[in-house]
Every structure is written in structure tokens, then in C-alpha cells.
Scaffold this motif. Sequence first.
Motif, PDB file in Angstrom:
ATOM      1  N   ARG A 159       4.639  -4.523  -1.699  1.00 40.42           N
ATOM      2  CA  ARG A 159       3.792  -4.905  -0.565  1.00 40.42           C
ATOM      3  C   ARG A 159       4.090  -6.347  -0.117  1.00 40.42           C
ATOM      4  N   GLU A 192      -0.678  -1.987   9.144  1.00 38.73           N
ATOM      5  CA  GLU A 192      -0.539  -1.395   7.812  1.00 38.73           C
ATOM      6  C   GLU A 192       0.602  -0.381   7.790  1.00 38.73           C
ATOM      7  N   LYS A 193       0.777   0.353   8.893  1.00 36.23           N
ATOM      8  CA  LYS A 193       1.823   1.379   8.871  1.00 36.23           C
ATOM      9  C   LYS A 193       3.226   0.762   8.823  1.00 36.23           C
ATOM     10  N   SER A 206       7.889   2.406   1.651  1.00 34.54           N
ATOM     11  CA  SER A 206       8.490   3.717   1.386  1.00 34.54           C
ATOM     12  C   SER A 206       9.997   3.593   1.202  1.00 34.54           C
ATOM     13  N   MET A 217       1.791   7.827   0.394  1.00 36.61           N
ATOM     14  CA  MET A 217       1.289   6.953   1.458  1.00 36.61           C
ATOM     15  C   MET A 217      -0.221   6.763   1.303  1.00 36.61           C
ATOM     16  N   THR A 260       3.620  -0.062   5.022  1.00 37.65           N
ATOM     17  CA  THR A 260       3.863   1.116   4.173  1.00 37.65           C
ATOM     18  C   THR A 260       5.215   1.750   4.487  1.00 37.65           C
ATOM     19  N   ASP A 297       1.959   3.995  -6.505  1.00 33.48           N
ATOM     20  CA  ASP A 297       2.017   3.580  -5.098  1.00 33.48           C
ATOM     21  C   ASP A 297       3.315   4.056  -4.447  1.00 33.48           C
ATOM     22  N   VAL A 298       3.322   4.007  -3.134  1.00 35.86           N
ATOM     23  CA  VAL A 298       4.455   4.519  -2.365  1.00 35.86           C
ATOM     24  C   VAL A 298       5.767   3.821  -2.746  1.00 35.86           C
TER      25      VAL A 298
END
Lengths: 380, 249
Positions: free
Chosen positions: A342, A329-330, A337, B52, A333, B73-74
Amino acid sequence: MMGDKEKKRVSSLTDLPHEILEAAYKSGIEASEDKRSATYMYIDHSLVLSKVNEHFAGRLELLDTKDALDKYSWLQDYLWDIIEPDKDEVTKSVFEEFGGGYFIRIMAGARVEFPLQSCLMISGKKVKQKVHNIVIAEEGSEARIITGCSMHTKAERGEHLGVSEFFIKKDAKLNYTMIHNWSEQMKVRPRSATRLEENATFISNYILLSPVKDLQMYPMVYCEGVNAKTELNSIVYARGESRVDIGSGVVFNAAGCRGEIVSRVMAKENSNVKARAIIRGNASPAKGHLECKGLLLDDTSVIHAIPELVGARKDVDLSHEAAVGKIAEKEITYLMSRGLSRDDATSVIVRGFLDVDILGLPPNLQQEISSMVDKMDLGL
Amino acid sequence: MNILELENLSVEVEGKRILEDINLHLPEKSTMLFFGPNGSGKTTLLLTIAGMPGYNITSGSITLNGVDITSLDVDERARLGIGTGFQLPPEITGVKLRDMIKICAGGRPGDDLTKEERNLIKRFKLDDFINRDINLGFSGGEKKRAEMLQMMALKPKLLLLDEPDSGVDVESLKLIGRELQKYLKASGASAFIITHHGDILEHLDSKYACVLMDGRIWCRGNPREIYDTILARGYRECAECHVRHPMED
Ligand SMILES: Nc1ncnc2c1ncn2[C@@H]1O[C@H](COP(=O)(O)OP(=O)(O)O)[C@@H](O)[C@H]1O
Ligand SMILES: [Mg+2]
């Protein structure tokens, strides 16, 4: 012969029907033969094309195995030299009867800059293809081979049984890339082994990105000469209910050998993958490392990593890393960022996982294969 | 106009309350430094602003440039102009630094680098790293340079930097500090920077600083003064000072 009619021989790939060519492209075959040192094409049970680019004449030889056996009596000594005919049902079956296969010989000291390409294809219904390939890299030679195994869209419920024996002589280097493009209805049984002499190098890359009903293989590399080196890489994307049992094995039987096995496996859609690997250190010093990364893209599939290390001398240095799981998951994300959705982030990670940079190919060939991967419908 | 406004922000992580009633306004075109002992909640605050997942806002709001982004969301926040430089960025197999640069710049992995991007890479002394998997086997300092390089490609309006100077050698620190200040000045962007060191202050034009302790903002003031106090008397003095002069906002 096996009840099928012989395929007509052609003098150039472009003489082949469009659908056949399309299927060949999907397993890495290049249509413009001037970018290849030689081209071999075998469909169902017969040789269709076998041609050495005139620019490379004298540096390499390419024949159908059957023709080569007629031509060279010494070739009998190589046939079944590193694979036991009664090893299993597959080898027994090919030992009894085979339709052909490629015989490739890179001459001593020859540098073959352009890859040699071969394609084994199944085009008919219920074809049981049986081939025996022999590759000899003579002393001090250096070459690359791309083999594509593919099938025609009209092919149904076929079987491919292929025995391949590789002989890499003293100081020779061979980079062998095999791309499989099968279908949900194919049963595939390659049986390969490689023998490395002193200071020889063998790099093998295996790529499977399309679904396959049932594939099982465990190629072995025997390092028999001092300072022999090998790298075995595989990238497997199992989907559409694929059953894949694939391994790579390296045996060190001489001092100073090095070996590395890297496998990347992704699975989804009710697929099952066994990712095996073994390194045996029977001589020392020797250094081997194996790495297996498995990525599960859904909850319907299974990846079973089975790494094995067997040391029989105190001065062998063998290690392994194995990991199986979902996309972290990291990692998703992190990419989000940077502004990716997703879904896009997931797709970048998956494509990264299928990255062919690990294959140790020269840049233009790498580019070619990675653009082939880009063009493939990965169903993401 | 404020680039960032946090109003009564409380945050939980895994059911545990980490941040308590944070109020903070960051004027546009400004840089704010964040100090605080380990575990005080600095990273939590920064990643909450970034959006996050896992940072559960139990009350309060986050406003970016007048837009309430509390529930975005991020990736949506990133597209609105937030750029996050992580304290511990992850490694991603097969995704190269050059791919990250293209992604930050709005392109696709595998796209060719522009001349400007190549120059940037050179300035950050990361030429040898562009074809390597992101962060895989990078040293601490190399990771920080790679994070900052990505920020320069992303061109955010608000930079959130989590210890960009930790584990970084003197020369790299100078490089990161100067490039950052140059970018902030040229673009008019703002920054929110967590640090444990005063050295980066040398390169930054910053009027604002906060001390975070126990999940609360404890003190505000001039970065240099706050840093010198922490250096001379430790965070305990901040606690006592806070008792003597309770903060009014
Ligand atoms: N994912 C998490 N799960 C549980 N506790 C966490 C998590 N992340 C942070 N914390 C806790 O929150 C507190 C603040 O952490 P952090 O924001 O990382 O502090 P700082 O960056 O100031 O060192 C610490 O007590 C830490 O253990
Ligand atoms: Mg932190």
C-alpha cells in the motif's frame, strides 16, 4: 544599498562556496556551464555571476538589469510596460528600489539549443530581495530558460519580491521553467507578465516542491498578436504548513490564439493552497482550456481550486476541468494487485502526480528535472 | 494438485449478499471459463479471489496452491502468484504504461525496459502507448491489451481475467487469445476467465467451464458445450436444466 555588503563576483559557478552551490542545485541549476548557453547568479542584493557560454556568443545577451539599463536607453520602454508599478504593494516597492535582476535577450532568428540558467538566491538573515527581470525573445528566436530561486540553509525569515516582464516577439518561441526551492520562513512575491506578438509561443512551467511560509503569485500572459499560443503548467507540492496562493492567467486579445493552463497541486501537513486560473477571451476565434487537479494527502490541509473562464466574443471556445480529492482507493488497489505494498503504491501515485512530462520540455532537460525530483526528499 | 480451491465461499458487498456457497476446484495447469448473465456475480467472485478490498468473505475459504489465502491482502496474493486482469481498470495520472510494466516485472517505475519487455510491447501493438498515462484515453480494446501485457510481465501462476475479450476487435482478440494460450502452455500457469463470447475459446485449450447465476454456480461442464447451449437457448435453459439435473459436487 539596503544595508548589506556587496557579494563578491566570481567567474565560474564552481568558484562559489559549496553550500551555495548545493542550494542552487536544488532549484535546477547545472554546475557544468558547458551544458548551458548562459549562467546568471544573483545572491541577496548583488550580481555574482553573469556569463554567456562562448559557443552562444552573439545569439543571446545576458546582463544585470541595472547594467542593461545603463547600456541601452531603449530598455526604458520595456521597463514597467506590461506591469503597472502601482498594481500592489510588491510592485510599488520594487518600483521604488530594486537591487538588480536578469536582463535576457535572445537575438532575432537565433536558435539557442542549450538552456539559459539563472539563479536568484537568498543567503543571509532577514534579507528582503527585490529584483526586476526582463526577458526579450526577439523575432523568430527560440530558447529555453531555467530559473531557480533558492535559499541557503543559513538564510532566515527572508522575503523575495520579483517583478518579471517577458516580451515574446513575432514567431518567437520561449520555454521558461521556474523552480522554487524556499523554506518555511520565506515570504515570496513574484509578479510576472508576458506579452505575445503575432504567432509567438510561450510555454511556462512552474515547479514548487519544498515548503514555503507564504507564496502568492498570479502571472498573466497577454496574447496580443494573432495566432499566439501559450501553455502554463504548474506542479505544486505544499507541505510543512505552506501557504500558497498561485494562479495563472491568459488573456486573448487577438484572433486565432490558443492557451492551456494545467495545474497539479498536492497538499499535506496543515498546508493551504489556492489554485487559481483564468482565461479571458476578448477576441475570437480563440480556444482555451484549463485543468486543475488537486490531491489531498491528509486531513489537515485545504486545496481551493478557483478556475475562471470569461468569454466576451461568441466564437471563443473555453473549457475547464477541476477535481480535488484524495488518492482514489481503486488506483491504490490496482497497483497493489501488481504486487506493490500500500505504501509503495501510494508513493508511485504521488510521484506520478508530480510527473514533469506535462511540462513540454525537450527529453534531456526533462530527464534532468525528473531526476532532480527523484532526488528530492519528498517526505513520503 | 489444485491451483485454486474455493470452499463454501459466501461473499457480501456493502452488506449485500452477492455470492452464495461457492465450491470450486481448479486443477493446476488448467483453464476454466466462467459464463453468466450480467449482474450474476462473476466479477465479484474474481475480485474476491484476487483479494480486492470491499469483498467481504462471510464464510468459506480460498486456497492457492495448498496455502490458505482467505485473509491475505491483494498485494500479498499478487506476490504469491495471482495476476488480475480487470474488466474496468482505473486511469492513473502520471503513471505510464511502461511504469506499470516495470512494476509488474518487480522493478521500479522509470526503470529501463528490457529487450524482452520491448518485444512483448511490440507483440501487443502498444508501442505508441508506453509513455502514456495508464488507461487514460485508451479505447476499450487498448485497455484489454494493456491489461494482458501487464499479465505477461507479472508472470502469474494463476491468471484471473475479467472479460479480456469485451470491446476488443477481431484481430486484437486473436492476439490476446494466442498470447494468453502461449503463456499458459509455456509457464504451466492456470487461468480463470470470465467471458460472454465463444470466440476466445478458439484460441484456448480449456476443459472446464462454469455458469454463475444469482451468485451461485449453476452448472459445470465442457466450455464449448456450455457456450453453445447458452447461445442456442439462453441462460434460461441453464436454469431449467439445473432444475432437471440438480448439480452434485
Ligand atoms: N461495490 C458494489 N456495491 C454494491 N453492489 C455491488 C457492488 N459490486 C457489485 N455489486 C452488485 O453485485 C451483483 C454482482 O455484480 P458483478 O459481480 O459485477 O456481476 P457480473 O460481473 O456477473 O456482471 C450486482 O447486482 C451488482 O450490482
Ligand atoms: Mg463483471
